[in-house]
Design a protein around this motif. Structure first.
Motif, PDB file in Angstrom:
ATOM      1  N   ALA A 184      32.106 -97.785  11.141  1.00  0.00           N
ATOM      2  CA  ALA A 184      30.789 -98.622  10.661  1.00  0.00           C
ATOM      3  C   ALA A 184      30.330 -98.224   9.622  1.00  0.00           C
ATOM      4  CB  ALA A 184      29.704 -98.819  11.754  1.00  0.00           C
ATOM      5  N   ARG A 185      30.542 -97.205   9.267  1.00  0.00           N
ATOM      6  CA  ARG A 185      30.172 -96.948   7.607  1.00  0.00           C
ATOM      7  C   ARG A 185      31.210 -96.556   6.478  1.00  0.00           C
ATOM      8  NH1 ARG A 185      25.474 -93.289   8.286  1.00  0.00           N
ATOM      9  NH2 ARG A 185      25.639 -92.060   5.888  1.00  0.00           N
ATOM     10  N   ASP A 186      32.849 -96.194   7.554  1.00  0.00           N
ATOM     11  CA  ASP A 186      33.535 -96.223   6.348  1.00  0.00           C
ATOM     12  C   ASP A 186      33.516 -98.792   6.039  1.00  0.00           C
ATOM     13  OD1 ASP A 186      34.482 -94.288   6.023  1.00  0.00           O
ATOM     14  OD2 ASP A 186      35.897 -94.890   7.908  1.00  0.00           O
ATOM     15  N   ILE A 187      32.740 -98.690   6.522  1.00  0.00           N
ATOM     16  CA  ILE A 187      33.103-100.317   7.031  1.00  0.00           C
ATOM     17  C   ILE A 187      31.804-100.793   5.589  1.00  0.00           C
ATOM     18  CG2 ILE A 187      32.357-102.468   7.332  1.00  0.00           C
ATOM     19  CD1 ILE A 187      34.388-102.073  10.230  1.00  0.00           C
ATOM     20  N   ALA A 188      30.470-100.127   5.808  1.00  0.00           N
ATOM     21  CA  ALA A 188      29.477-100.249   5.360  1.00  0.00           C
ATOM     22  C   ALA A 188      29.800 -99.918   3.527  1.00  0.00           C
ATOM     23  CB  ALA A 188      28.724 -99.251   5.777  1.00  0.00           C
ATOM     24  N   ALA A 189      30.622 -98.620   3.467  1.00  0.00           N
ATOM     25  CA  ALA A 189      31.690 -97.971   2.201  1.00  0.00           C
ATOM     26  C   ALA A 189      31.769 -98.668   1.923  1.00  0.00           C
ATOM     27  CB  ALA A 189      31.795 -97.060   2.420  1.00  0.00           C
ATOM     28  N   PHE A 190      32.715 -99.900   2.474  1.00  0.00           N
ATOM     29  CA  PHE A 190      33.828-101.057   0.723  1.00  0.00           C
ATOM     30  C   PHE A 190      32.739-101.938   0.925  1.00  0.00           C
ATOM     31  CE2 PHE A 190      35.359-105.185   1.529  1.00  0.00           C
ATOM     32  CZ  PHE A 190      36.431-105.317   0.461  1.00  0.00           C
ATOM     33  N   LEU A 191      31.830-102.230   1.827  1.00  0.00           N
ATOM     34  CA  LEU A 191      31.034-103.625   1.430  1.00  0.00           C
ATOM     35  C   LEU A 191      30.027-103.331  -0.133  1.00  0.00           C
ATOM     36  CD1 LEU A 191      29.789-104.500   5.302  1.00  0.00           C
ATOM     37  CD2 LEU A 191      31.143-105.795   3.708  1.00  0.00           C
ATOM     38  N   TYR A 192      29.534-102.215  -0.012  1.00  0.00           N
ATOM     39  CA  TYR A 192      28.739-101.215  -0.866  1.00  0.00           C
ATOM     40  C   TYR A 192      29.882-101.624  -2.022  1.00  0.00           C
ATOM     41  CZ  TYR A 192      25.026-101.130   1.396  1.00  0.00           C
ATOM     42  OH  TYR A 192      23.347-101.144   2.026  1.00  0.00           O
TER      43      TYR A 192
END
Length: 129
Positions: free
Chosen positions: A118-126
């Motif tokens: 989830a943290r990696d996905i969030a990093a991509f979304l930003y």
């Protein structure tokens, strides 16, 4: 009978929330991933793996053209996640990990995404600003 003494209080709370939310409309303050430890490159691969694009339109992800959920273009500049949760990288990761815990009854299903993913996905979304 039928009178709920809490209803005036509930109306005031809802009105206050709506007013504060409307005051923020139009603002595009980026939440930004400062000091956030997610891996955006890995996050892009995880978005494909978890098939997030079956519900969301996600720039940069092949086949991510879903229209069930909102498009995620410029998601990092939004003030709120799901209209209620203050947008921040940590909150975004929590949302991805367990959206029903963050906002019970919302339309996004829990996908069983572990915290590190989830943290990696969030990093991509930003990166989509």
């Amino acid at each position: 009978m039928g009178h709920n003494p809490a209803s005036p209080v509930i109306r005031v709370v809802i009105a206050s929330l709506m007013a504060s939310g409307l005051g923020a409309c139009g603002q595009s303050k980026a939440a930004g991933p400062d000091n956030f430890d997610g891996d955006a490159h890995r996050g892009a691969k995880l978005i494909a793996h978890y098939q997030c694009g079956s519900c969301h339109e996600i720039p940069g992800i092949a086949g991510a053209d879903g229209n069930v959920g909102p498009p995620l273009r410029r998601v990092g500049t939004r003030t709120y996640i799901a209209g209620f949760i203050q947008n921040s990288p940590d909150n975004m990761a929590y949302w991805i990990e367990d959206p029903q815990r963050m906002l019970p009854g919302n339309a996004m299903p829990g996908m069983g995404i572990p915290q590190n993913d989830a943290r990696d996905i969030a990093a991509f979304l930003y990166t989509l600003n």
